[in-house]
Write a protein that holds these residues in place. Structure first.
Motif, PDB file in Angstrom:
ATOM      1  N   ARG A 248       0.841  -1.194   0.000  1.00 55.35           N
ATOM      2  CA  ARG A 248       0.000   0.000   0.000  1.00 55.35           C
ATOM      3  C   ARG A 248       0.875   1.242   0.000  1.00 55.35           C
ATOM      4  NH1 ARG A 248      -5.273   0.761   1.247  1.00 55.35           N
ATOM      5  NH2 ARG A 248      -5.902   2.818   2.014  1.00 55.35           N
ATOM      6  N   LEU A 249       0.475   2.255  -0.740  1.00 55.48           N
ATOM      7  CA  LEU A 249       1.223   3.500  -0.802  1.00 55.48           C
ATOM      8  C   LEU A 249       0.923   4.368   0.415  1.00 55.48           C
ATOM      9  CD1 LEU A 249       0.701   4.526  -4.558  1.00 55.48           C
ATOM     10  CD2 LEU A 249       2.628   3.290  -3.557  1.00 55.48           C
ATOM     11  N   THR A 250       1.912   5.102   0.851  1.00 50.33           N
ATOM     12  CA  THR A 250       1.693   6.069   1.937  1.00 50.33           C
ATOM     13  C   THR A 250       0.910   7.245   1.379  1.00 50.33           C
ATOM     14  OG1 THR A 250       3.699   7.316   1.456  1.00 50.33           O
ATOM     15  CG2 THR A 250       3.925   5.409   2.930  1.00 50.33           C
ATOM     16  N   ASP A 251       0.459   8.119   2.295  1.00 48.84           N
ATOM     17  CA  ASP A 251      -0.306   9.288   1.848  1.00 48.84           C
ATOM     18  C   ASP A 251       0.519  10.162   0.918  1.00 48.84           C
ATOM     19  OD1 ASP A 251      -2.446   8.417   3.309  1.00 48.84           O
ATOM     20  OD2 ASP A 251      -2.107   9.771   5.002  1.00 48.84           O
ATOM     21  N   ASP A 252       1.793  10.365   1.248  1.00 49.34           N
ATOM     22  CA  ASP A 252       2.644  11.196   0.392  1.00 49.34           C
ATOM     23  C   ASP A 252       2.868  10.535  -0.965  1.00 49.34           C
ATOM     24  OD1 ASP A 252       2.864  13.106   2.338  1.00 49.34           O
ATOM     25  OD2 ASP A 252       4.781  12.366   3.124  1.00 49.34           O
ATOM     26  N   GLU A 253       3.072   9.209  -0.929  1.00 53.17           N
ATOM     27  CA  GLU A 253       3.268   8.482  -2.183  1.00 53.17           C
ATOM     28  C   GLU A 253       1.992   8.516  -3.041  1.00 53.17           C
ATOM     29  OE1 GLU A 253       6.540   5.107  -0.778  1.00 53.17           O
ATOM     30  OE2 GLU A 253       4.379   4.739  -0.525  1.00 53.17           O
TER      31      GLU A 253
END
Length: 420
Positions: free
Chosen positions: A282-287
């Protein structure tokens, strides 16, 4: 075998040729008739002036000329004219003579005031009894002391004999026929030229279009391979979008931008780092924020490239959601362009059914349950409803398909909608 274009061209050129014939032939007939009448009048003028000069009738001021006027009128009426009238300079009638035929038609001629005209003219009349009459008006001049003066007027009436009428009719008919044949021959000559030029134009247009599509495929594959190691997704999703669009009867002229936009929907991912694009988890919020910039990046790439401009609608709006929670503009419901709404269903369906670095493919039932669940929130419910009717056939056709097979499927639609 003739193509539809060649058949249409043949019909149009034939129609134009017939219209030209219907316009130019009557004109040619009219002009030929007028020229024949003018020739008769010119001959009448020459004969009149020659005869009057012979009888010294060009100066009515002397008694000898007045005496010769009647003699000249008698000869003119017995020769070229059926009625001959000579008038003095002040308009008084000096002499008149007519044949029996002239006497018969005299009452049918319109009366006129005393002559005052300065130029020769004539009238062409069809009388009630069927006779064709030419009425000639000629001002007469004589030269005295080095200057030309008006001597008087001559008016003659000629009943055009049958032989001359036939001659004029034949001449006019021949002229009209020649113009008609020229128009038809022109059309026959133009047809192969137009067809050849059209074929050459289509060939060149096809070469340009082929190069554009090849460039589109190369660009789409380069992006797809960064994302999923295969270009099959672009072929699949563009084909699915086309099938949905056909099912909801999108206008044919809207299919080209839909196909191009579908194929290049993720072109903006060229600006996304591999560490984010290929991340299995899962991607982070920034990613995720950075990942979402691929929409604006893709739109900016396509904008300004003429033949790709219309396709930017799909690229710019394919992540918008029906309930307005999508990105990048937060468009809602029908404010989202129709092509983008169609593509959203096709894209998510294919993504759910396909293997990605971060997931295994879902079954048809699982994929459809997600689409139906999100109908009215993520997707246009009307489009989902239409897709339900064709989804199983689409799934079976694409299940396990290789890239070259998917390309062939899309190519068939491209050939149809791009006129290749």
């Amino acid at each position: 075998m003739r193509t539809n274009f060649e058949r249409r061209t043949a019909v149009l050129i034939s129609l134009v040729s017939v219209i030209l014939v219907s316009i130019t032939s009557p004109i040619a007939w009219y002009v030929a008739t007028e020229e024949a009448e003018s020739a008769i009048v010119s001959l009448a003028n020459e004969e009149t002036e020659r005869l009057l000069a012979y009888y010294h009738v060009l100066d009515f001021s002397n008694e000898i000329s007045r005496e010769g006027a009647q003699q000249a009128a008698d000869i003119l009426a017995g020769g070229f004219f059926d009625i001959a009238e000579l008038y003095g300079a002040s308009g008084e009638k000096l002499a008149e003579a007519m044949t029996p035929s002239g006497a018969k038609v005299e009452d049918q001629l319109t009366k006129h005031a005393m002559p005052v005209y300065m130029e020769s003219s004539y009238e062409s009349m069809k009388l009630p009894d069927g006779d064709w009459v030419l009425r000639v008006f000629v001002p007469l001049h004589f030269v005295k002391s080095g200057s030309e003066s008006l001597a008087g007027y001559f008016e003659g009436v000629r009943i055009v004999p049958d032989w001359q009428r036939r001659q004029i009719t034949t001449t006019a008919f021949t002229a009209a026929l020649m113009v008609a044949l020229a128009s038809l021959i022109c059309g026959a000559v133009l047809y192969p030229i137009v067809v050849y030029l059209s074929k050459e134009n289509r060939r060149r247009a096809k070469e340009v279009l082929d190069s554009h599509i090849s460039m589109m495929e190369a660009l789409g594959r380069s992006i797809a391979k960064r994302d999923s190691d295969t270009g099959v997704h672009n072929y699949r999703v563009a084909w699915v979008a086309t099938k949905i669009a056909e099912a909801i009867e999108i206008p044919k002229d809207s299919m080209q931008p839909l196909i191009i936009g579908s194929f290049l929907h993720d072109v903006g991912k060229i600006a996304i780092p591999d560490s984010i694009l290929l991340k299995p988890g899962r991607l982070t919020d920034d990613e995720m924020e950075l990942m979402r910039t691929h929409v604006d990046q893709g739109e900016s790439i396509l904008k300004g490239i003429g033949w790709l401009d219309d396709a930017s609608t799909v690229v710019a709006c394919h992540h918008e959601k029906w309930n307005g929670t999508g990105y990048p503009r937060g468009l809602k419901a029908e404010s989202i362009p129709l092509a983008a709404r169609v593509f959203a269903v096709a894209d998510v369906f294919d993504a759910l059914c396909s293997k990605r670095p971060y997931k295994e493919p879902m079954s048809f039932e699982q994929s459809m349950s997600i689409l139906i669940r999100d109908s009215g929130s993520h997707f246009d419910p009307d489009i989902v409803k239409v897709f339900e009717g064709i989804a199983l056939g689409v799934y079976k056709r694409l299940d396990g398909i290789a890239e070259n097979e998917a390309k062939a499927l899309l190519q068939e639609r491209v050939n149809y909608y791009f006129g290749l």
